[in-house]
Design an enzyme around this catalytic site. Structure first.
Site, PDB file in Angstrom:
ATOM      1  N   HIS A 140      37.205  48.288  35.135  1.00  0.00           N
ATOM      2  CA  HIS A 140      37.415  48.030  33.718  1.00  0.00           C
ATOM      3  C   HIS A 140      36.354  47.179  33.041  1.00  0.00           C
ATOM      4  CE1 HIS A 140      39.962  44.190  34.818  1.00  0.00           C
ATOM      5  NE2 HIS A 140      38.873  44.301  35.537  1.00  0.00           N
ATOM      6  N   HIS A 141      35.346  46.705  33.769  1.00  0.00           N
ATOM      7  CA  HIS A 141      34.343  45.836  33.149  1.00  0.00           C
ATOM      8  C   HIS A 141      33.117  46.581  32.622  1.00  0.00           C
ATOM      9  CE1 HIS A 141      36.471  42.264  34.259  1.00  0.00           C
ATOM     10  NE2 HIS A 141      36.315  42.446  35.545  1.00  0.00           N
ATOM     11  N   ALA A 142      32.860  47.788  33.109  1.00  0.00           N
ATOM     12  CA  ALA A 142      31.650  48.506  32.690  1.00  0.00           C
ATOM     13  C   ALA A 142      31.673  48.733  31.182  1.00  0.00           C
ATOM     14  CB  ALA A 142      31.545  49.836  33.422  1.00  0.00           C
TER      15      ALA A 142
END
Length: 391
Positions: free
Chosen positions: A131-133
């Site tokens: 979920h950080h990209a």
């Protein structure tokens, strides 16, 4: 609709490997699938390998120049461009990085497509939840944001309301950023306070872009040390009321296991038993508030790769399959043998931490001296009025 859940799995996902010593050890994926098989859950679901995400799918979220940079770093890791977050300590470049990242993304996109089309009520991709990209950069062990891609694909297929609930210990910043201005997507993230933990975002005041996006982002910033009672209280004080109001057509959830008290990268104190209760709650909320119970469940973080991650995500698969694993059950010795063969560690013996979590409902009253209650109230005051709800 067959009534059977899908489990997205391709052995190739275990090649998502940043190298020796990196916290994102792919053994956690292999051990999870091994435990799923040990409990016979692979016979209670349809196990499917989705197609790797192609260029047009990746472009639903990611910039063309970023995808090109990933391809280049994948072919020549030494030439990775750190301007794109590649070749860094968090996201070292490795051969085949593009291919395996696209495979993981394709599993989540395939899960979303199948659920939307009514081919299955629920689908799980525990290799996903990266979920950080961001659209133009890697971040926090994440190359392609499969959660955002799954949601974007749902919108492309015609979905008008998609809810995303993220219970990873880290803020779901990449998904929030991807849909910051889009009122069709409601993002809810419960995470450790940004003062204490990467990525330093996820404040209650982050409520979506001005105009149509206002009220589409929800952030609960939990105090360090929050345990079962507080974590469950916060979840139930925020998530059900928002889903009841939003009435999503699909629920996408991210179940990072790094809220656990044994996780080495964060500071919450949540048990496996509380994680299981939140998984059950997400399942129930999907059936209560989503047409057809459409639910896509993803993995995420989790760095206690033997003791915690496989047990947590095996519970998730069992819940999605309507075949929940008894927490008191003795873990099959065949899996513990696999653990030792792969890691030279002894695996856990049962599917529980021996806790019986309970929480005080928000309706029972607010304690102004309690830091957890302060955090919940800050979130409700920031976003609930924007949605026409009472704080």
């Amino acid at each position: 609709m067959s009534g059977r859940a899908l489990l997205m799995w391709d052995e190739a996902v275990t090649k998502y490997d940043f190298g020796a010593g990196h916290p994102m050890d792919p053994v956690r994926l292999a051990l999870t699938m091994g435990l799923v098989r040990a409990y016979g859950l692979d016979r209670a679901v349809d196990v499917v390998a989705g197609k790797p995400a192609g260029e047009s799918t990746l472009r639903l979220v990611h910039r063309e120049d970023y995808v090109a940079a990933v391809r280049s770093a994948s072919a020549n890791p030494r030439d990775a461009d750190q301007a794109y977050g590649l070749g860094t300590m968090d996201d070292p470049a490795f051969a085949g990085m593009h291919e395996v990242s696209a495979t993981i993304a394709g599993q989540s996109v395939g899960a979303a497509e199948a659920v939307w089309r009514g081919e299955a009520p629920h689908a799980v991709n525990f290799a996903g939840g990266l979920h950080h990209a961001m659209p133009g950069s890697a971040s926090g062990f994440c190359i392609y944001n499969d959660a955002s891609l799954a949601i974007a694909r749902l919108l492309e297929l015609g979905a008008e309301r998609v809810a995303y609930v993220d219970v990873d210990v880290h803020h779901g910043d990449g998904v929030q950023a991807a849909f910051w201005d889009d009122p069709r997507v409601l993002t809810i993230s419960l995470h450790e306070h940004p003062r204490m933990l990467f990525p330093g975002t996820g404040w209650p005041e982050e409520t979506g872009g001005p105009g149509a996006g206002e009220g589409s982002a929800v952030n609960v910033a939990l105090p360090a040390g929050t345990g079962d009672e507080g974590w469950l209280r916060a979840f139930h004080a925020v998530v059900p009321e928002l889903l009841a109001d939003f009435r999503p057509q699909v629920l996408v959830t991210q179940h990072g296991a790094d809220t656990h008290f044994e996780d080495p990268l964060a500071h919450l104190a949540v048990s496996l038993d509380a994680q299981r209760l939140v998984q059950e709650a997400c399942h129930s909320l999907a059936h209560e508030y989503v047409d057809g119970g459409r639910w896509v469940a993803l993995g995420g973080g989790g760095y206690a790769v033997v003791d915690v991650v496989p047990r947590s995500w095996t519970h998730l698969v069992g819940i999605a399959a309507h075949a929940p694993v008894d927490p008191e059950s003795v873990i099959p010795s065949s899996w513990r043998d696999e653990v030792y063969a792969r890691t030279r560690q002894l695996g856990p013996g049962r599917m529980t931490d021996g806790r019986t979590p309970a929480w005080r409902p928000w309706e029972d009253g607010y304690d102004p001296a309690d830091r957890l209650d302060q955090a919940v109230l800050a979130t409700r005051r920031a976003v609930f009025p924007l949605r026409g709800l009472l704080a």
